[in-house]
Design a protein around this motif. Structure first.
Motif, PDB file in Angstrom:
ATOM      1  N   ASP A  46     -16.297  -2.208  13.100  1.00 29.33           N
ATOM      2  CA  ASP A  46     -16.201  -2.470  14.365  1.00 29.33           C
ATOM      3  C   ASP A  46     -16.645  -3.864  15.064  1.00 29.33           C
ATOM      4  O   ASP A  46     -15.973  -4.571  15.597  1.00 29.33           O
ATOM      5  N   GLU A  47     -17.855  -3.824  14.570  1.00 28.72           N
ATOM      6  CA  GLU A  47     -18.670  -5.247  14.851  1.00 28.72           C
ATOM      7  C   GLU A  47     -17.964  -6.303  14.256  1.00 28.72           C
ATOM      8  O   GLU A  47     -18.109  -7.552  14.775  1.00 28.72           O
ATOM      9  N   ILE A  48     -17.757  -6.097  13.146  1.00 26.77           N
ATOM     10  CA  ILE A  48     -17.113  -7.322  12.404  1.00 26.77           C
ATOM     11  C   ILE A  48     -15.743  -7.654  12.959  1.00 26.77           C
ATOM     12  O   ILE A  48     -15.453  -8.722  13.237  1.00 26.77           O
ATOM     13  N   GLY A  49     -15.008  -6.579  13.065  1.00 28.08           N
ATOM     14  CA  GLY A  49     -13.642  -6.726  13.803  1.00 28.08           C
ATOM     15  C   GLY A  49     -12.341  -7.287  12.915  1.00 28.08           C
ATOM     16  O   GLY A  49     -12.693  -7.212  11.821  1.00 28.08           O
ATOM     17  N   TRP A  50     -11.323  -7.916  13.478  1.00 28.89           N
ATOM     18  CA  TRP A  50     -10.326  -8.032  12.624  1.00 28.89           C
ATOM     19  C   TRP A  50     -10.396  -9.475  12.111  1.00 28.89           C
ATOM     20  O   TRP A  50     -10.692 -10.297  12.933  1.00 28.89           O
ATOM     21  N   THR A  51     -10.120  -9.728  10.894  1.00 27.26           N
ATOM     22  CA  THR A  51     -10.412 -10.885  10.258  1.00 27.26           C
ATOM     23  C   THR A  51      -9.327 -11.530   9.290  1.00 27.26           C
ATOM     24  O   THR A  51      -8.212 -10.881   8.977  1.00 27.26           O
ATOM     25  N   GLY A  52      -9.379 -12.890   8.855  1.00 24.79           N
ATOM     26  CA  GLY A  52      -8.104 -13.122   7.857  1.00 24.79           C
ATOM     27  C   GLY A  52      -8.280 -12.272   6.557  1.00 24.79           C
ATOM     28  O   GLY A  52      -6.894 -12.031   6.020  1.00 24.79           O
ATOM     29  N   TYR A  53      -9.124 -11.676   6.297  1.00 26.57           N
ATOM     30  CA  TYR A  53      -9.234 -10.653   5.298  1.00 26.57           C
ATOM     31  C   TYR A  53      -8.243  -9.602   5.502  1.00 26.57           C
ATOM     32  O   TYR A  53      -7.345  -9.064   4.583  1.00 26.57           O
ATOM     33  N   HIS A  54      -8.055  -8.955   6.727  1.00 26.72           N
ATOM     34  CA  HIS A  54      -7.394  -7.963   7.117  1.00 26.72           C
ATOM     35  C   HIS A  54      -5.808  -8.608   7.019  1.00 26.72           C
ATOM     36  O   HIS A  54      -4.980  -7.616   6.839  1.00 26.72           O
ATOM     37  N   TYR A  55      -5.550  -9.698   7.408  1.00 19.37           N
ATOM     38  CA  TYR A  55      -4.299 -10.183   7.371  1.00 19.37           C
ATOM     39  C   TYR A  55      -3.703 -10.204   5.972  1.00 19.37           C
ATOM     40  O   TYR A  55      -2.638  -9.928   5.642  1.00 19.37           O
ATOM     41  N   LYS A  56      -4.536 -10.593   4.949  1.00 17.78           N
ATOM     42  CA  LYS A  56      -4.247 -10.603   3.588  1.00 17.78           C
ATOM     43  C   LYS A  56      -3.909  -9.215   2.963  1.00 17.78           C
ATOM     44  O   LYS A  56      -2.928  -8.683   2.466  1.00 17.78           O
ATOM     45  N   LEU A  57      -4.835  -8.223   3.663  1.00 16.07           N
ATOM     46  CA  LEU A  57      -4.527  -6.901   3.147  1.00 16.07           C
ATOM     47  C   LEU A  57      -3.402  -6.123   3.747  1.00 16.07           C
ATOM     48  O   LEU A  57      -2.500  -5.488   3.030  1.00 16.07           O
ATOM     49  N   PHE A  58      -3.073  -6.651   5.055  1.00 21.49           N
ATOM     50  CA  PHE A  58      -1.748  -5.952   5.799  1.00 21.49           C
ATOM     51  C   PHE A  58      -0.363  -6.604   4.808  1.00 21.49           C
ATOM     52  O   PHE A  58       0.402  -6.009   4.466  1.00 21.49           O
ATOM     53  N   VAL A  59      -0.599  -7.889   4.325  1.00 17.94           N
ATOM     54  CA  VAL A  59       0.761  -8.558   3.759  1.00 17.94           C
ATOM     55  C   VAL A  59       0.765  -7.897   2.106  1.00 17.94           C
ATOM     56  O   VAL A  59       1.691  -7.393   1.703  1.00 17.94           O
ATOM     57  N   LEU A  60      -0.480  -7.891   1.552  1.00 20.15           N
ATOM     58  CA  LEU A  60      -0.430  -7.531  -0.020  1.00 20.15           C
ATOM     59  C   LEU A  60      -0.500  -6.018  -0.001  1.00 20.15           C
ATOM     60  O   LEU A  60       0.099  -5.561  -1.055  1.00 20.15           O
ATOM     61  N   ASN A  61      -1.147  -5.353   0.867  1.00 24.23           N
ATOM     62  CA  ASN A  61      -0.869  -3.808   0.833  1.00 24.23           C
ATOM     63  C   ASN A  61       0.513  -3.443   1.184  1.00 24.23           C
ATOM     64  O   ASN A  61       1.257  -2.626   0.745  1.00 24.23           O
ATOM     65  N   GLY A  62       1.188  -4.397   2.226  1.00 25.21           N
ATOM     66  CA  GLY A  62       2.565  -4.108   2.276  1.00 25.21           C
ATOM     67  C   GLY A  62       3.446  -4.143   1.161  1.00 25.21           C
ATOM     68  O   GLY A  62       4.461  -3.612   1.047  1.00 25.21           O
ATOM     69  N   PHE A  63       3.054  -5.151   0.220  1.00 22.84           N
ATOM     70  CA  PHE A  63       3.957  -5.105  -0.870  1.00 22.84           C
ATOM     71  C   PHE A  63       3.944  -3.813  -1.774  1.00 22.84           C
ATOM     72  O   PHE A  63       5.274  -3.469  -2.001  1.00 22.84           O
ATOM     73  N   GLY A  64       3.190  -3.009  -1.603  1.00 21.93           N
ATOM     74  CA  GLY A  64       2.856  -1.632  -2.291  1.00 21.93           C
ATOM     75  C   GLY A  64       4.151  -0.756  -1.676  1.00 21.93           C
ATOM     76  O   GLY A  64       4.766   0.026  -2.226  1.00 21.93           O
ATOM     77  N   TYR A  65       4.351  -0.709  -0.326  1.00 19.73           N
ATOM     78  CA  TYR A  65       5.414  -0.009   0.236  1.00 19.73           C
ATOM     79  C   TYR A  65       6.582  -0.376   0.170  1.00 19.73           C
ATOM     80  O   TYR A  65       7.478   0.187   0.013  1.00 19.73           O
ATOM     81  N   ALA A  66       6.787  -1.854   0.080  1.00 18.09           N
ATOM     82  CA  ALA A  66       7.975  -2.448  -0.274  1.00 18.09           C
ATOM     83  C   ALA A  66       8.477  -1.843  -1.674  1.00 18.09           C
ATOM     84  O   ALA A  66       9.484  -1.577  -1.771  1.00 18.09           O
ATOM     85  N   VAL A  67       7.508  -2.056  -2.787  1.00 18.71           N
ATOM     86  CA  VAL A  67       8.038  -1.553  -3.974  1.00 18.71           C
ATOM     87  C   VAL A  67       8.454  -0.240  -4.006  1.00 18.71           C
ATOM     88  O   VAL A  67       9.339  -0.005  -4.738  1.00 18.71           O
ATOM     89  N   ASP A  68       7.698   0.655  -3.281  1.00 19.05           N
ATOM     90  CA  ASP A  68       7.937   2.039  -3.628  1.00 19.05           C
ATOM     91  C   ASP A  68       9.198   2.401  -3.161  1.00 19.05           C
ATOM     92  O   ASP A  68      10.327   3.109  -3.589  1.00 19.05           O
ATOM     93  N   SER A  69       9.584   1.900  -1.634  1.00 23.55           N
ATOM     94  CA  SER A  69      11.135   1.999  -1.153  1.00 23.55           C
ATOM     95  C   SER A  69      11.891   1.228  -2.025  1.00 23.55           C
ATOM     96  O   SER A  69      13.443   1.825  -2.144  1.00 23.55           O
ATOM     97  N   LEU A  70      11.704   0.344  -2.514  1.00 28.91           N
ATOM     98  CA  LEU A  70      12.583  -0.541  -3.496  1.00 28.91           C
ATOM     99  C   LEU A  70      13.203   0.261  -4.798  1.00 28.91           C
ATOM    100  O   LEU A  70      14.264   0.307  -4.877  1.00 28.91           O
ATOM    101  N   LEU A  71      11.925   0.668  -5.315  1.00 28.27           N
ATOM    102  CA  LEU A  71      12.407   1.597  -6.525  1.00 28.27           C
ATOM    103  C   LEU A  71      13.246   2.614  -6.157  1.00 28.27           C
ATOM    104  O   LEU A  71      14.035   3.112  -7.013  1.00 28.27           O
ATOM    105  N   LEU A  72      12.728   3.403  -5.178  1.00 27.92           N
ATOM    106  CA  LEU A  72      13.426   4.592  -4.773  1.00 27.92           C
ATOM    107  C   LEU A  72      15.104   4.371  -4.674  1.00 27.92           C
ATOM    108  O   LEU A  72      16.124   4.892  -5.030  1.00 27.92           O
TER     109      LEU A  72
END
Length: 523
Positions: A62-88
């Motif tokens: 919480d002290e560090i807060g939201w950073t550019g690293y979290h933006y990358k995680l949101f997009v690149l982790n989102g790829f996994g969501y997209a792939v799972d639904s895409l495969l289905l």
């Protein structure tokens, strides 16, 4: 003293007193007692050392807060969501045309192969991520998925196609588990609602699958089995090649751009306090943020005793530690059981509708006089676009005080149920498209929130195991859905009525969940 020096779930009296005193003393030093209610649940009674350390790590994040690293995680982790639904959806998209060409005895075999691969993948990647760590599983699973997705389009027969579908699904089976787990374990508490919003990538995956399928399936598909050959039925292969290439690009981007470091909460559960501090200090330094956490502060809390087995990483004892860790208290046991039950229900309801959506659209289109291939795949793309916005609304709903995660799931399930019942009365082409769009939107309100809620209410040391078993229950029922759809006939209203009834049960179950993560931090 090392983190593994005490047996799990049991300590000698002197050790327990030492841990309890150390944790209590550090509670006083840092005012932990005054804010101990900030975590979703407390482990003070079963593992005070881990409870105190987890609070400090949450404070540091919480002290560090939201950073550019979290933006990358949101997009690149989102790829996994997209792939799972895409495969289905990919399996359901190409299955009818591939069956016309290859003439198998059981046309729904691809759906079963897909879910068998997803089932094995969920268990394998979920259980191992709590043992080998998130980083290795995160980087490996999507790459495996992409390789077999690429070659599936070249399958010469039904058996080989089924094998490639299974293997690609095995790699993709760990995506949803690891994406939510990794993202959550880096998230500051004020941004935890983004875990629900992350599910919008699920809709994006569906949309991409629909948009790619629309031109290829409408223009490069044979009309019937009698005249169907590989030469005049290349559409489904083009879809595989295109989407397989996209998944491969995603897997490379995940490895090269994000360069994931092991999550601090996983390291904490492994007793690696120095590495926990290193990762958080690295993040703080990189983005010029404050971080007051030190190794000495963590060490002052004592040792942990519920996260590891003395018998070694690959022992049965290690697996049992992670399973028992999901039932440490009565409330946690009830929560885990209800979550697994919910995943069973959605595991049947979701594929019973979505996996056979092209068939519903086509059969209802025929009833309303609009069943051309072009219109079917156009509608399919439009319906899947609508699914993107369900998790977006859910992300805002779950931050409403009087709704929270549980209320959002109840509302999402009940509204979806209402539209399912309405869909059985479709009489026009506009109703066919409109009700499907509404169902796709509302269904993802519930589903996206459940995906986020599951890791939020599980202890970090056992989170991937619990999440993996949850998704495995989902996949198991996906196999069952193929059988039910065959027996009940997707051209009738029976599967739709089954889906509607299941959503009523899901709403009741969500209302009974014992934990509400709104305003609290994942432990």
């Amino acid at each position: 003293m090392s983190a593994g020096s005490s047996p799990p779930f049991q300590r000698h009296g002197d050790d327990e007193k030492h841990v309890g005193k150390a944790a209590a003393r550090y509670d006083d030093d840092t005012s932990l007692n005054s804010s101990s209610d900030k975590e979703v649940f407390s482990l003070q009674s079963v593992d005070p050392g881990l409870n105190a350390k987890m609070h400090l790590v949450n404070n540091a994040i919480d002290e560090i807060g939201w950073t550019g690293y979290h933006y990358k995680l949101f997009v690149l982790n989102g790829f996994g969501y997209a792939v799972d639904s895409l495969l289905l959806l990919l399996a359901s998209i190409i299955q009818p045309q591939a069956a016309l060409e290859m003439k198998p005895s059981f046309t729904r075999a691809l759906t079963m192969c897909l879910y068998i691969g997803l089932l094995i993948g969920a268990l394998f990647w979920g259980l191992t991520a709590d043992i080998i760590g998130r980083r290795t599983a995160f980087n490996t699973s999507l790459l495996i998925c992409s390789i077999f997705s690429l070659v599936a389009g070249a399958a010469p027969n039904w058996t080989v196609l089924g094998l490639f579908v299974t293997l690609s699904a095995f790699g993709g089976g760990g995506n949803l588990i690891l994406d939510t787990t990794v993202f959550l374990e880096y998230l500051p508490s004020s941004k935890q609602w983004l875990l629900t919003l992350l599910a919008c990538w699920w809709g994006i995956g569906q949309m991409v699958a629909g948009l790619v399928a629309w031109p290829f399936m409408a223009n490069y598909s044979c009309p019937d089995a009698a005249t169907c050959t590989k030469a005049n039925n290349m559409g489904w292969r083009y879809v595989w090649f295109t989407l397989g290439t996209l998944v491969f690009i995603m897997s490379i981007l995940r490895i090269t751009i994000i360069r994931l470091k092991e999550t601090p909460k996983y390291l904490l559960g492994q007793g690696k306090d120095e590495e926990v501090v290193e990762v958080l200090q690295w993040l703080a330094t990189k983005y010029k943020r404050p971080c007051s956490l030190t190794y000495e502060k963590l060490a002052a809390c004592g040792t942990i005793g519920t996260s590891k087995s003395k018998k070694g990483k690959w022992s049965t004892g290690e697996l049992m530690v992670h399973l028992r860790g999901l039932f440490l208290t009565k409330q946690m046991g009830l929560s885990t059981s209800l979550i697994w039950f919910s995943w069973l229900l959605i595991g049947l309801a979701y594929p019973l509708y979505n996996a056979f959506l092209p068939e519903y659209l086509k059969s209802r289109g025929a009833q309303t006089g609009d069943s051309s291939t072009y219109v079917t795949w156009r509608n399919y793309a439009i319906v899947n676009m609508c699914g993107i916005w369900g998790p977006v609304l859910a992300g805002f709903m779950c931050e409403v005080k009087y709704l929270g995660r549980r209320g959002t799931m109840v509302v999402g399930a009940l509204v979806t149920m209402a539209f399912f019942f309405a869909y059985t009365q479709v009489r026009t082409a506009a109703q066919n498209l409109g009700f499907n769009c509404a169902i796709s939107f509302c269904l993802n309100i519930y589903y996206g929130t459940l995906y986020a809620y599951t890791p939020e209410v599980m202890p970090s040391a056992h989170r991937a195991t619990g999440n993996g078993i949850s998704v495995a229950f989902n996949r198991l029922m996906g196999i069952t859905s193929a059988i039910i759809a065959t027996v009940s006939d997707t051209s009738t209203a029976v599967p739709i009525f089954i889906c509607a009834a299941l959503y009523i049960i899901m709403a009741i179950t969500a209302a009974c969940f014992p934990f509400e993560p709104y305003g609290r931090r994942a432990a």
